[in-house]
Write a protein that holds these residues in place. Structure first.
Motif, short mmCIF file in Angstrom:
data_model
loop_
_atom_site.label_atom_id
_atom_site.label_comp_id
_atom_site.label_asym_id
_atom_site.label_seq_id
_atom_site.Cartn_x
_atom_site.Cartn_y
_atom_site.Cartn_z
N ARG A 163 -29.18 1.32 -4.50
CA ARG A 163 -28.23 1.70 -3.46
C ARG A 163 -26.94 0.92 -3.62
O ARG A 163 -26.96 -0.27 -3.92
N PHE A 164 -25.82 1.60 -3.37
CA PHE A 164 -24.50 1.00 -3.44
C PHE A 164 -23.79 1.21 -2.11
O PHE A 164 -23.95 2.26 -1.48
N PRO A 165 -22.96 0.24 -1.68
CA PRO A 165 -22.11 0.51 -0.51
C PRO A 165 -21.03 1.52 -0.88
O PRO A 165 -20.63 1.64 -2.05
N LEU A 166 -20.54 2.26 0.11
CA LEU A 166 -19.57 3.32 -0.14
C LEU A 166 -18.33 2.79 -0.86
O LEU A 166 -17.77 3.47 -1.72
N GLU A 167 -17.90 1.58 -0.52
CA GLU A 167 -16.69 1.05 -1.16
C GLU A 167 -16.90 0.77 -2.65
O GLU A 167 -15.93 0.57 -3.39
N GLN A 168 -18.14 0.79 -3.10
CA GLN A 168 -18.43 0.63 -4.53
C GLN A 168 -18.88 1.95 -5.15
O GLN A 168 -19.65 1.98 -6.10
N LEU A 169 -18.32 3.05 -4.65
CA LEU A 169 -18.72 4.37 -5.13
C LEU A 169 -18.44 4.54 -6.62
O LEU A 169 -19.25 5.13 -7.35
N ALA A 170 -17.32 4.02 -7.12
CA ALA A 170 -17.03 4.11 -8.55
C ALA A 170 -18.09 3.39 -9.36
O ALA A 170 -18.50 3.86 -10.43
N ASP A 171 -18.57 2.24 -8.88
CA ASP A 171 -19.63 1.51 -9.57
C ASP A 171 -20.92 2.32 -9.57
O ASP A 171 -21.68 2.30 -10.56
N ALA A 172 -21.19 3.02 -8.48
CA ALA A 172 -22.39 3.86 -8.42
C ALA A 172 -22.33 4.97 -9.46
O ALA A 172 -23.32 5.26 -10.14
N PHE A 173 -21.16 5.59 -9.60
CA PHE A 173 -21.02 6.64 -10.62
C PHE A 173 -21.11 6.06 -12.03
O PHE A 173 -21.67 6.70 -12.93
#
Length: 332
Positions: A306-316
């Motif tokens: 799980r990633f926080p929304l502000e780290q969406l680029a990291d999640a992708f």
């Protein structure tokens, strides 16, 4: 979050959004708290599937109803809800063949805090699911459900072949096991295959070590072939899927991970007299049926990280690494 044209993770930016206000007739206001990533989302964000400049990404969204508009009787404040991939396809046969009305692609998606949308764009979430878990059913879970249960008419004792260990395939593994099927699964990772075995997979094939994995699956069935194939690869894997399927079996074409176009071994498909059906997710009524099954079964999705929304680029970026097993969650 918004993605600026022409796309790319570096162009995925935080942005202020005006409050959507109170819901009107037939609408609900939802506080969003979770999403999950799909290959489709990755393609949009990276510009492989062009969308409007400034699009809010993410097709999956789950949260809590804050208020309901006039004439809404299905939901009440405090209800946990999850979005629909095709908000206009309520029931029956498919009514759309593109993504012009899919959140995060043709219309704004769920990488934001609040939305006001028609109540019919959501269903109740499965009981006991948090927002990330609920969001995994919108695209991946419902695709697997439609492939196996709605279109495939899966029954106890059937054999199923799953390709890879991404979100759709792992959801399909859980659904197939729930329905009493016997399951073969492929991966290039021995570690991921062992995790699939722990979830109930019966036959494991490392496709890097076994190049003719379709033949290996066919041999595993004693030459009969599997009843169902959940085909996520596309043209690069379809030939081997046809090898693995039984006479009169069912192949659900749901992915294009090896490309959007290619040769179809038509002679082999004809010889197998198999059904090859392309599908894109499912309707709202399919989702409601799926949720009833989940409420009865009590199973939970596999969320790798799980990633926080502000780290969406990291999640992708993590999705692009292909290191995940099951789904990648985003929460806020």
């Amino acid at each position: 979050m918004r993605v600026r044209a022409p796309g790319g993770l570096e162009r995925l930016l935080r942005a202020e959004q005006a409050d959507p206000g109170a819901p009107g007739p037939g609408e609900i206001r939802v506080a969003l708290h979770g999403s999950s990533l799909n290959y489709h989302d990755l393609a949009v964000v990276n510009g492989w599937m062009p969308t409007a400049d400034g699009r809010i990404p993410l097709a999956d969204g789950a949260g809590l109803v804050e208020s309901v508009g006039p004439d809404v009787t299905e939901f009440a404040a405090g209800d946990a809800v999850v979005s629909c991939f095709f908000p206009d396809w309520q029931t029956g046969e498919p009514v759309i063949g593109d993504f012009s009305r899919t959140p995060g692609d043709g219309i704004d998606g769920f990488a934001r805090e609040h939305v006001v949308l028609p109540a019919t764009a959501f269903t109740h979430a499965p009981r006991g699911y948090d927002a990330v878990e609920a969001a995994t059913i919108t695209t991946a879970g419902l695709t697997a459900w439609r492939a196996l249960v709605v279109d495939g008419q899966l029954k106890a004792g059937d054999t199923v072949l799953l390709l890879g260990t991404g979100g759709v395939s792992i959801w399909a593994l859980q659904i197939a096991k729930l329905m009493g099927a016997t399951i073969a699964i492929t991966s290039s990772s021995g570690e991921k295959l062992e995790r699939a075995k722990d979830l109930g997979a019966d036959f494991l094939v490392n496709y890097r070590e076994e190049r003719e994995w379709g033949r290996a699956v066919l041999d595993w069935t004693g030459g009969r072939g599997v009843d169902h194939v959940v085909e996520v690869g596309g043209p690069g894997t379809l030939g081997q899927s046809i090898t693995a399927v039984r006479l009169g079996g069912h192949i659900s074409m749901i992915g294009v991970l090896t490309g959007g176009a290619g040769e179809v071994p038509t002679a082999a498909l004809m010889a197998k007299q198999a059904r090859l059906k392309g599908i894109i997710v499912g309707s709202r009524s399919h989702q409601q049926d799926f949720i009833r099954a989940l409420d009865s079964a009590g199973i939970k999705p596999v969320v790798d990280r799980r990633f926080p929304l502000e780290q969406l680029a990291d999640a992708f970026a993590y999705e692009m690494s292909a290191a995940h097993f099951g789904k990648i969650g985003v929460e806020w």
